[in-house]
Scaffold this motif. Structure first.
Motif, short mmCIF file in Angstrom:
data_model
loop_
_atom_site.label_atom_id
_atom_site.label_comp_id
_atom_site.label_asym_id
_atom_site.label_seq_id
_atom_site.Cartn_x
_atom_site.Cartn_y
_atom_site.Cartn_z
N ILE A 310 0.82 -1.22 0.00
CA ILE A 310 0.00 0.00 0.00
C ILE A 310 0.85 1.26 0.00
CG2 ILE A 310 -1.72 1.32 1.27
CD1 ILE A 310 -2.82 -1.17 -0.14
N ILE A 311 1.88 1.32 0.83
CA ILE A 311 2.68 2.55 0.88
C ILE A 311 3.44 2.79 -0.42
CG2 ILE A 311 4.81 1.59 1.85
CD1 ILE A 311 4.97 4.14 3.60
N THR A 312 3.79 1.70 -1.12
CA THR A 312 4.47 1.86 -2.41
C THR A 312 3.46 1.97 -3.55
OG1 THR A 312 4.62 -0.54 -2.72
CG2 THR A 312 6.48 0.55 -1.62
N THR A 313 2.19 1.92 -3.22
CA THR A 313 1.06 2.01 -4.17
C THR A 313 1.10 0.90 -5.21
OG1 THR A 313 2.11 3.50 -5.83
CG2 THR A 313 1.12 4.54 -3.89
N THR A 314 1.59 -0.29 -4.81
CA THR A 314 1.62 -1.42 -5.74
C THR A 314 0.25 -2.09 -5.83
OG1 THR A 314 3.94 -1.78 -5.17
CG2 THR A 314 2.81 -3.56 -6.34
N GLY A 315 -0.27 -2.52 -4.69
CA GLY A 315 -1.63 -3.06 -4.69
C GLY A 315 -1.75 -4.57 -4.73
N TYR A 316 -0.62 -5.29 -4.68
CA TYR A 316 -0.70 -6.75 -4.56
C TYR A 316 -1.30 -7.10 -3.19
CZ TYR A 316 2.29 -7.72 -8.65
OH TYR A 316 2.81 -7.83 -9.91
N ALA A 317 -1.85 -8.31 -3.09
CA ALA A 317 -2.44 -8.72 -1.82
C ALA A 317 -2.15 -10.19 -1.53
CB ALA A 317 -3.95 -8.50 -1.84
N THR A 318 -1.92 -10.50 -0.26
CA THR A 318 -1.76 -11.88 0.17
C THR A 318 -2.93 -12.31 1.04
OG1 THR A 318 -0.51 -11.16 2.11
CG2 THR A 318 0.75 -11.75 0.13
N THR A 319 -3.79 -11.37 1.36
CA THR A 319 -4.94 -11.65 2.22
C THR A 319 -6.02 -10.60 1.96
OG1 THR A 319 -5.60 -12.03 4.53
CG2 THR A 319 -4.07 -10.24 4.12
#
Length: 486
Positions: A310-319
């Motif tokens: 989130i802080i790097t504004t990437t948006g990948y998720a593991t949960t």
């Protein structure tokens, strides 16, 4: 306005996009996806023809200034998105052209918001192009142009200032073209290293490449419906999380490390603050979500990954952080605004701006109690120039105006408040997922065509840091006699 030179530069950029479209075409051939091959070749041909026509001859008057730089950047990103959307439309992977535009803008701006409900059903070549747009947009297409086709040094700075994120843009070396090549060399090298480390961890080669593209551009387009959660490997998740953090750092820092200028890295106030925010946020969320997971190591891993994402504004998720306690979700929303460091591939307001705004606020409080005292705002030990401070104030005011107006416009779709608000926040900050309906396991498919266009505008405005896009709507900028922004 030097119209001919603006068109000439845009033409060169379109020719580069035409060449880049051939890469996913080769992927189509490799994976025997003949039905998608034409979906890349036709847009490549159209883009190449347009590029050749408008850049056939270099104008005699080649001087460009700030307004030309802003105009080139804004128009380039819009045209790149419109033409880059054609493969999705022609392959019928996305039936609606507005949806294609949304997906492509989300790709090039490294946002990662998606309208797709079944990502895994797409052909591999389309998935490759989708993630490749992240990698292209991460460092910036104009920076790429300057790296391989540099303009005159005094003119290139206007292009770089208009595209590179952050309050200020500096040169690593005396020539802008060489600076751009250094930045891209670091960018490519780090991408390759991540690909290799993911392959070592057991991730398939294709998956490793596209996820590295998404990490490098801090974009977040995954090729699995449940994002990185599909890879139940702590090693893979930690590697991606670490590289997200690395790509969120000002690339000048990596150059200083290579040049063994370690003191300049350690003295970076923005870098120290960035890492401190990540550490503190991770610890708080780890403790707050401990009851949800089986053990502390799992809660820490998911917290570390999501904070990094989130802080790097990437948006990948593991949960699915929609299920996290309110405190943890509030921290993530705050991190959406913070963003990464200036001069990185990340979005958001940027840590450097947050620091200067915070110091300005403290300074104003001091002035209230001690009107006659004079306090100089410093950043990295140096006084902040008035022009930089003014630019940050202007940016923040316009940013908040766009945020508020966009939320009002999106509210016509009648989603709940959290969905509406975080959808706009995630798009203007180039995050990707929001909360509730647009959470990490959701998407933007149910928004109206109008709302998708508004959100697409927000993504472009956020990636280009607002002003280049607004220049297009400023009538006086198109006049010959006025020399505004010059």
């Amino acid at each position: 306005m030097n119209y001919k030179m603006v068109l000439f530069i845009i033409g060169r950029i379109l020719k580069i996009e035409a060449v880049l479209l051939l890469l996913p075409a080769m992927i189509s051939i490799f994976y025997k996806e003949s039905n998608t091959l034409r979906a890349f070749l036709i847009p490549a041909a159209i883009t190449l023809i347009i590029g050749i026509v408008i850049s056939f001859r270099k104008p005699k008057k080649s001087a460009i200034f700030a307004r030309e730089g802003f105009t080139v950047v804004a128009l380039s990103w819009i045209l790149l998105s419109l033409l880059g959307a054609l493969p999705f439309y022609l392959s019928k992977s996305i039936p609606s052209y507005i949806d294609c535009i949304f997906e492509t803008v989300s790709g090039f701006t490294t946002t990662g918001s998606s309208i797709l409900t079944n990502i895994e059903a797409l052909p591999l070549s389309i998935l490759f192009w989708r993630s490749f747009t992240h990698w292209i947009g991460g460092m910036g297409i104009l920076v790429f142009v300057l790296a391989i086709l540099p303009q005159h040094n005094n003119q290139s700075m206007y292009l770089m200032r208009a595209e590179v994120p952050g309050p200020t843009v500096g040169k690593l070396v005396s020539k802008i073209g060489l600076t751009a090549r250094i930045l891209y060399a670091i960018y490519v090298l780090m991408t390759i290293i991540e690909i290799i480390l993911l392959i070592i961890g057991g991730m398939p080669i294709f998956d490793s490449v596209v996820h590295s593209f998404g990490t490098a551009g801090t974009g977040g387009f995954a090729i699995k419906n449940i994002s990185i959660a599909a890879y139940d490997s702590a090693y893979l998740q930690y590697i991606i999380a670490i590289f997200m953090i690395l790509f969120g750092i000002n690339f000048n820092m990596f150059y200083f490390l290579l040049m063994r200028k370690f003191l300049q890295v350690f003295k970076s106030e923005e870098l120290r603050c960035y890492l401190a925010i990540i550490a503190v946020s991770t610890i708080i969320i780890s403790i707050n979500t401990y009851s949800i997971y089986e053990n502390f190591s799992d809660s820490f891993r998911h917290a570390f990954f999501q904070v990094s994402s989130i802080i790097t504004t990437t948006g990948y998720a593991t949960t699915d952080f929609n299920n996290w306690p309110l405190l943890s979700k509030c921290i993530l929303v705050a991190l959406m605004f913070f963003g990464a460091c200036a001069g990185s591939t990340g979005g958001g307001i940027k840590i450097s701006r947050i620091i200067i705004l915070f110091k300005t606020g403290i300074n104003e409080i001091r002035q209230t109690f001690s009107p006659k005292s004079v306090h100089t705002i410093k950043f990295d030990g140096k006084p902040v120039e008035t022009a930089v401070s003014r630019g940050i104030y202007s940016f923040f005011i316009v940013y908040m105006m766009i945020l508020a107006i966009s939320i009002l416009l999106i509210s016509f779709d009648n989603f709940d408040f959290t969905t509406t608000t975080t959808a706009v926040i995630s798009c203007i900050n180039n995050i990707g997922p929001g909360l509730e309906h647009v959470g990490p396991m959701g998407n933007f498919a149910d928004f109206s065509p109008f709302a998708k266009l508004v959100l697409s505008f927000d993504m472009l405005a956020g990636r280009l840091e607002i002003f280049p896009i607004f220049v297009l709507f400023y009538p006086k900028i198109w006049m010959h006699k006025k020399k505004l922004l010059s």
